[in-house]
Design a protein around this motif. Structure first.
Motif, mmCIF file in Angstrom:
data_model
loop_
_atom_site.group_PDB
_atom_site.id
_atom_site.type_symbol
_atom_site.label_atom_id
_atom_site.label_comp_id
_atom_site.label_asym_id
_atom_site.label_seq_id
_atom_site.Cartn_x
_atom_site.Cartn_y
_atom_site.Cartn_z
ATOM 1 N N UNK A 196 0.818 -1.203 0.000
ATOM 2 C CA UNK A 196 0.000 0.000 0.000
ATOM 3 C C UNK A 196 0.855 1.258 0.000
ATOM 4 N N UNK A 197 1.905 1.239 -0.782
ATOM 5 C CA UNK A 197 2.787 2.398 -0.860
ATOM 6 C C UNK A 197 2.020 3.568 -1.455
ATOM 7 N N UNK A 198 1.983 4.673 -0.726
ATOM 8 C CA UNK A 198 1.232 5.837 -1.180
ATOM 9 C C UNK A 198 2.059 6.655 -2.153
ATOM 10 N N UNK A 199 3.343 6.716 -1.940
ATOM 11 C CA UNK A 199 4.207 7.470 -2.825
ATOM 12 C C UNK A 199 5.337 8.086 -2.045
ATOM 13 N N UNK A 200 6.351 8.593 -2.746
ATOM 14 C CA UNK A 200 7.472 9.210 -2.045
ATOM 15 C C UNK A 200 6.997 10.399 -1.225
ATOM 16 N N UNK A 247 3.363 16.349 8.115
ATOM 17 C CA UNK A 247 4.525 15.678 7.538
ATOM 18 C C UNK A 247 5.749 15.848 8.435
ATOM 19 N N UNK A 248 5.939 17.050 8.961
ATOM 20 C CA UNK A 248 7.083 17.288 9.850
ATOM 21 C C UNK A 248 6.922 16.528 11.158
ATOM 22 N N UNK A 249 5.707 16.408 11.655
ATOM 23 C CA UNK A 249 5.463 15.748 12.941
ATOM 24 C C UNK A 249 5.552 14.229 12.834
ATOM 25 N N UNK A 250 5.030 13.670 11.764
ATOM 26 C CA UNK A 250 4.906 12.215 11.654
ATOM 27 C C UNK A 250 6.095 11.532 10.987
ATOM 28 N N UNK A 251 6.867 12.269 10.192
ATOM 29 C CA UNK A 251 7.917 11.652 9.383
ATOM 30 C C UNK A 251 9.285 12.133 9.845
ATOM 31 N N UNK A 252 10.057 11.225 10.455
ATOM 32 C CA UNK A 252 11.403 11.578 10.916
ATOM 33 C C UNK A 252 12.428 11.446 9.796
ATOM 34 N N UNK A 253 12.260 10.456 8.938
ATOM 35 C CA UNK A 253 13.218 10.192 7.871
ATOM 36 C C UNK A 253 12.445 9.936 6.572
ATOM 37 N N UNK A 254 12.168 10.978 5.791
ATOM 38 C CA UNK A 254 11.334 10.822 4.589
ATOM 39 C C UNK A 254 11.833 9.759 3.612
ATOM 40 N N UNK A 255 13.139 9.633 3.439
ATOM 41 C CA UNK A 255 13.674 8.674 2.467
ATOM 42 C C UNK A 255 13.412 7.229 2.877
ATOM 43 N N UNK A 256 13.175 6.978 4.163
ATOM 44 C CA UNK A 256 12.988 5.612 4.652
ATOM 45 C C UNK A 256 11.568 5.355 5.142
ATOM 46 N N UNK A 257 10.647 6.273 4.856
ATOM 47 C CA UNK A 257 9.298 6.172 5.400
ATOM 48 C C UNK A 257 8.281 5.891 4.308
ATOM 49 N N UNK A 258 7.330 5.004 4.622
ATOM 50 C CA UNK A 258 6.182 4.783 3.752
ATOM 51 C C UNK A 258 4.968 4.549 4.635
ATOM 52 N N UNK A 259 3.808 4.502 4.021
ATOM 53 C CA UNK A 259 2.567 4.340 4.760
ATOM 54 C C UNK A 259 1.826 3.124 4.252
ATOM 55 N N UNK A 260 1.021 2.542 5.131
ATOM 56 C CA UNK A 260 0.207 1.384 4.767
ATOM 57 C C UNK A 260 -1.085 1.438 5.563
ATOM 58 N N UNK A 261 -2.130 0.848 5.017
ATOM 59 C CA UNK A 261 -3.410 0.762 5.712
ATOM 60 C C UNK A 261 -3.457 -0.548 6.486
ATOM 61 N N UNK A 262 -3.884 -0.480 7.733
ATOM 62 C CA UNK A 262 -3.962 -1.666 8.581
ATOM 63 C C UNK A 262 -5.201 -2.487 8.245
#
Length: 151
Positions: A11-15, A52-67
Motif C-alpha cells: 500500500x505504498x502511497x508514494x514518495x 509531515x514534519x510531525x509524523x515523518x522523521x526520515x522521509x527517504x525511509x518512510x512509507x505508509x500502509x493501511x492496517x
C-alpha cells in the motif's frame, strides 16, 4: 548466490517528497479528555502544525500502509483501517510494533525478544508466532505512528 527480490512495500502511497506542505492550526496546549478546561478560541501563525514534519522523521525511509487487522492488534492501539506510518531506518527492538514479511505475506505485530528467542505478539486471544531458530524474519520497518479515523 542470488539475492532474494523483495516486493514493493504494501500500500505504498508514494514518495514523501511528493507530499505538499499543509500546516494546520494546532492548539498550544493539550486538551482535556475528561473535564473541559478553558482555552483561547483563536490561532496565531505560531500555532500551525505540518503533519509531515510531525509524523515523518526520515522521509527517504518512510512509507505508509493501511492496517487490515481483523482485530489482532487492537490491544496495541492499531485498529482496522488505521493509517500506519512505517520507518525503515529505525532499528527494530524489543517492544516495537513492526511490519514483517512472514511466509510470503505482510503483517504488523509487536516484537518480543527474550533470551535470543523472537516472538511476534498480537492481541489477547491470538496466539503469538514463535520464530524458530534458522528462520529468517524480514522486518520491513517499525511502525512510528498509527492514525485512527473516527468519523
Amino acid at each position: 548466490m542470488l539475492a532474494r527480490q523483495l516486493p514493493d512495500p504494501p500500500t505504498l502511497i508514494g514518495p514523501l517528497t511528493d507530499f505538499s506542505r499543509l500546516p494546520l492550526p494546532a492548539l498550544r496546549q493539550r486538551v482535556a479528555c475528561g473535564f473541559p478546561s478553558p482555552s483561547e478560541d483563536f490561532f496565531t501563525e505560531e500555532d500551525r502544525l505540518d503533519l509531515n514534519q510531525k509524523l515523518v522523521a526520515n522521509p527517504a525511509a518512510t512509507f505508509m500502509a493501511w492496517a487490515d487487522t481483523g482485530g489482532s492488534m487492537v490491544d496495541f492501539g492499531i485498529h482496522d483501517g488505521d493509517l500506519l506510518v512505517i520507518d525503515r531506518s529505525v532499528r527494530p527492538r524489543n517492544g516495537h510494533t513492526v511490519l514483517v514479511l512472514w511466509e510470503g505475506g505482510f503483517m504488523v505485530k509487536k516484537l518480543e525478544i527474550r533470551g535470543g528467542r523472537i516472538r511476534l505478539l498480537a492481541s489477547r486471544g491470538v496466539a503469538p508466532i514463535e520464530v524458530g531458530e534458522g528462520v529468517e524474519l524480514d522486518v520491513w520497518g517499525v511502525v512510528r505512528w498509527s492514525l485512527t479515523k473516527h468519523v
